[in-house]
Design an enzyme around this catalytic site. Structure first.
Site, PDB file in Angstrom:
ATOM      1  N   SER A 194     -59.767  88.324 -37.732  1.00 43.52           N
ATOM      2  CA  SER A 194     -58.770  89.158 -37.055  1.00 43.52           C
ATOM      3  C   SER A 194     -59.442  90.281 -36.284  1.00 43.52           C
ATOM      4  O   SER A 194     -60.150  91.117 -36.866  1.00 43.52           O
ATOM      5  CB  SER A 194     -57.806  89.760 -38.075  1.00 43.52           C
ATOM      6  N   HIS A 243     -57.885  85.585 -34.487  1.00 45.91           N
ATOM      7  CA  HIS A 243     -56.540  86.016 -34.881  1.00 45.91           C
ATOM      8  C   HIS A 243     -56.215  87.349 -34.200  1.00 45.91           C
ATOM      9  O   HIS A 243     -56.987  88.304 -34.264  1.00 45.91           O
ATOM     10  CB  HIS A 243     -56.511  86.163 -36.407  1.00 45.91           C
ATOM     11  N   ASP A 257     -53.468  90.288 -33.920  1.00 47.87           N
ATOM     12  CA  ASP A 257     -52.333  90.903 -34.613  1.00 47.87           C
ATOM     13  C   ASP A 257     -51.600  91.881 -33.708  1.00 47.87           C
ATOM     14  O   ASP A 257     -52.099  92.978 -33.437  1.00 47.87           O
ATOM     15  CB  ASP A 257     -52.846  91.674 -35.837  1.00 47.87           C
ATOM     16  N   MET A 272     -48.497  94.373 -33.227  1.00 48.59           N
ATOM     17  CA  MET A 272     -47.525  95.139 -34.030  1.00 48.59           C
ATOM     18  C   MET A 272     -46.789  96.127 -33.141  1.00 48.59           C
ATOM     19  O   MET A 272     -47.402  96.767 -32.283  1.00 48.59           O
ATOM     20  CB  MET A 272     -48.252  95.938 -35.114  1.00 48.59           C
ATOM     21  N   HIS A 294     -50.452  86.444 -33.740  1.00 49.08           N
ATOM     22  CA  HIS A 294     -49.503  86.725 -34.827  1.00 49.08           C
ATOM     23  C   HIS A 294     -48.608  87.891 -34.387  1.00 49.08           C
ATOM     24  O   HIS A 294     -49.062  89.032 -34.318  1.00 49.08           O
ATOM     25  CB  HIS A 294     -50.318  87.086 -36.085  1.00 49.08           C
ATOM     26  N   MET A 299     -45.984  90.503 -34.918  1.00 54.53           N
ATOM     27  CA  MET A 299     -45.216  91.303 -35.883  1.00 54.53           C
ATOM     28  C   MET A 299     -44.338  92.250 -35.073  1.00 54.53           C
ATOM     29  O   MET A 299     -44.508  93.469 -35.092  1.00 54.53           O
ATOM     30  CB  MET A 299     -46.180  92.057 -36.814  1.00 54.53           C
ATOM     31  N   MET A 343     -48.042  85.347 -45.629  1.00 52.57           N
ATOM     32  CA  MET A 343     -48.590  86.707 -45.702  1.00 52.57           C
ATOM     33  C   MET A 343     -48.942  87.018 -47.156  1.00 52.57           C
ATOM     34  O   MET A 343     -48.083  86.973 -48.035  1.00 52.57           O
ATOM     35  CB  MET A 343     -47.577  87.732 -45.188  1.00 52.57           C
ATOM     36  N   ASP A 353     -52.940  85.079 -44.658  1.00 52.76           N
ATOM     37  CA  ASP A 353     -53.331  86.306 -43.947  1.00 52.76           C
ATOM     38  C   ASP A 353     -53.160  87.545 -44.827  1.00 52.76           C
ATOM     39  O   ASP A 353     -52.037  87.861 -45.244  1.00 52.76           O
ATOM     40  CB  ASP A 353     -52.432  86.415 -42.702  1.00 52.76           C
TER      41      ASP A 353
HETATM   42  C1  DX5 Z   1     -51.850  92.443 -41.439  1.00 48.72           C
HETATM   43  C2  DX5 Z   1     -52.410  91.515 -40.391  1.00 48.72           C
HETATM   44  C3  DX5 Z   1     -53.673  90.864 -40.790  1.00 48.72           C
HETATM   45  C4  DX5 Z   1     -54.854  91.799 -40.946  1.00 48.72           C
HETATM   46  C5  DX5 Z   1     -55.656  91.256 -42.080  1.00 48.72           C
HETATM   47  O1  DX5 Z   1     -50.581  92.840 -41.061  1.00 48.72           O
HETATM   48  O2  DX5 Z   1     -51.474  90.475 -40.116  1.00 48.72           O
HETATM   49  O3  DX5 Z   1     -54.024  89.780 -39.924  1.00 48.72           O
HETATM   50  O4  DX5 Z   1     -55.655  91.903 -39.798  1.00 48.72           O
HETATM   51  O5  DX5 Z   1     -56.570  92.210 -42.450  1.00 48.72           O
HETATM   52  P1  DX5 Z   1     -57.446  92.106 -43.763  1.00 48.72           P
HETATM   53  O6  DX5 Z   1     -58.179  90.800 -43.688  1.00 48.72           O
HETATM   54  O7  DX5 Z   1     -58.319  93.300 -43.664  1.00 48.72           O
HETATM   55  O8  DX5 Z   1     -56.494  92.144 -44.936  1.00 48.72           O
HETATM   56 ZN    ZN Z   2     -52.190  88.667 -38.943  1.00 53.34          ZN
END
Ligand code: DX5
Ligand code: ZN
Length: 214
Positions: free
Chosen positions: A6, A31, A33, A35, A64, A66, A135, A173
């Site tokens: 990620s 990956h 992320d 948000m 991904h 969110m 998750m 994840d």
């Molecule tokens: C959390 C994200 C993850 C995050 C994982 O909301 O969706 O993809 O980057 O991070 P680690 O591997 O540090 O838990």
């Molecule tokens: Zn993620």
């Protein structure tokens, strides 16, 4: 094992360097992320970062989302380089429509489940999906502690997929490291996301190789 580091944990002052490092590693996917500060209590980044990652690699970009109302932005994410788009079950009142919208662009569609959402929520769309994202932390932040019940959730999802003869892959994840990754692999995970474990390690490239062997 499919490994999807990620970029949430990369150095954003060095996106080019970190993307090239991932490009030259054994990582299968990258990956991404996204948000929005509405669905999750944090804001990460959007199209400009995805576009710059896309400039430095031709690996699969595993996006991904969110975010609330993801349908509104699917086309723009496809144009920015997404190869897989995963939306959250909890943000899609018309989930079947969202999945078909993603697939209409010729890319792969995934659905993510928050820790409290049961695997059965996906039963009626499992044959439409390329990917299910379990998750193993509450979405919003990197570096959180792995929720142990995620291991049995992966097993339940594996049975649901088998019962419906679906070809969906299971990705996990949050809080993934070599120890939790080994448990997830034994439970039937096909893909692992790892953010802080990769980027905080002394040698991210060899950490990725070690995850690949799980
Ligand atoms: C959390 C994200 C993850 C995050 C994982 O909301 O969706 O993809 O980057 O991070 P680690 O591997 O540090 O838990
Ligand atoms: Zn993620």
């Amino acid at each position: 094992m499919i490994v999807s580091p990620s970029i949430l944990s990369c150095d954003f002052g060095n996106v080019e360097r970190d993307t090239k490092m991932l490009h030259n590693s054994e990582a299968d996917w990258l990956h991404i992320d996204v948000m929005d500060g509405v669905f999750v209590p944090n804001i990460s980044f959007g199209f400009p970062i995805l576009k710059s990652v896309n400039k430095y690699t031709n690996k699969v970009l595993d996006v991904h989302l969110m975010i609330a109302n993801p349908d509104q932005y699917i086309k723009e994410f496809v144009d920015a380089g997404a190869d897989i788009i995963t939306v959250h079950y909890e943000t899609c009142p018309h989930l079947h429509r969202s999945i078909q919208l993603i697939k209409s662009f010729g890319i792969k569609a995934g659905v993510a489940l928050n820790p409290h959402t049961p695997v059965q929520a996906l039963e009626d769309v499992i044959n439409d999906l390329d990917l299910v994202l379990i998750m193993s932390v509450n979405p919003g932040f990197g570096g959180q502690k792995f929720i142990p019940s995620s291991v049995s959730k992966v097993k339940k999802m594996k049975s649901l997929i088998a019962a419906h003869k679906s070809s969906a892959l299971i990705e996990v994840d949050g809080g993934v490291n070599l120890e939790t990754g080994a448990e997830l692999s034994a439970a039937g995970a096909d893909a692992l996301v790892a953010g802080s474990y990769v980027f905080k390690s002394e040698n991210p490239t060899s950490t990725i190789s070690n995850l690949k062997k799980l």
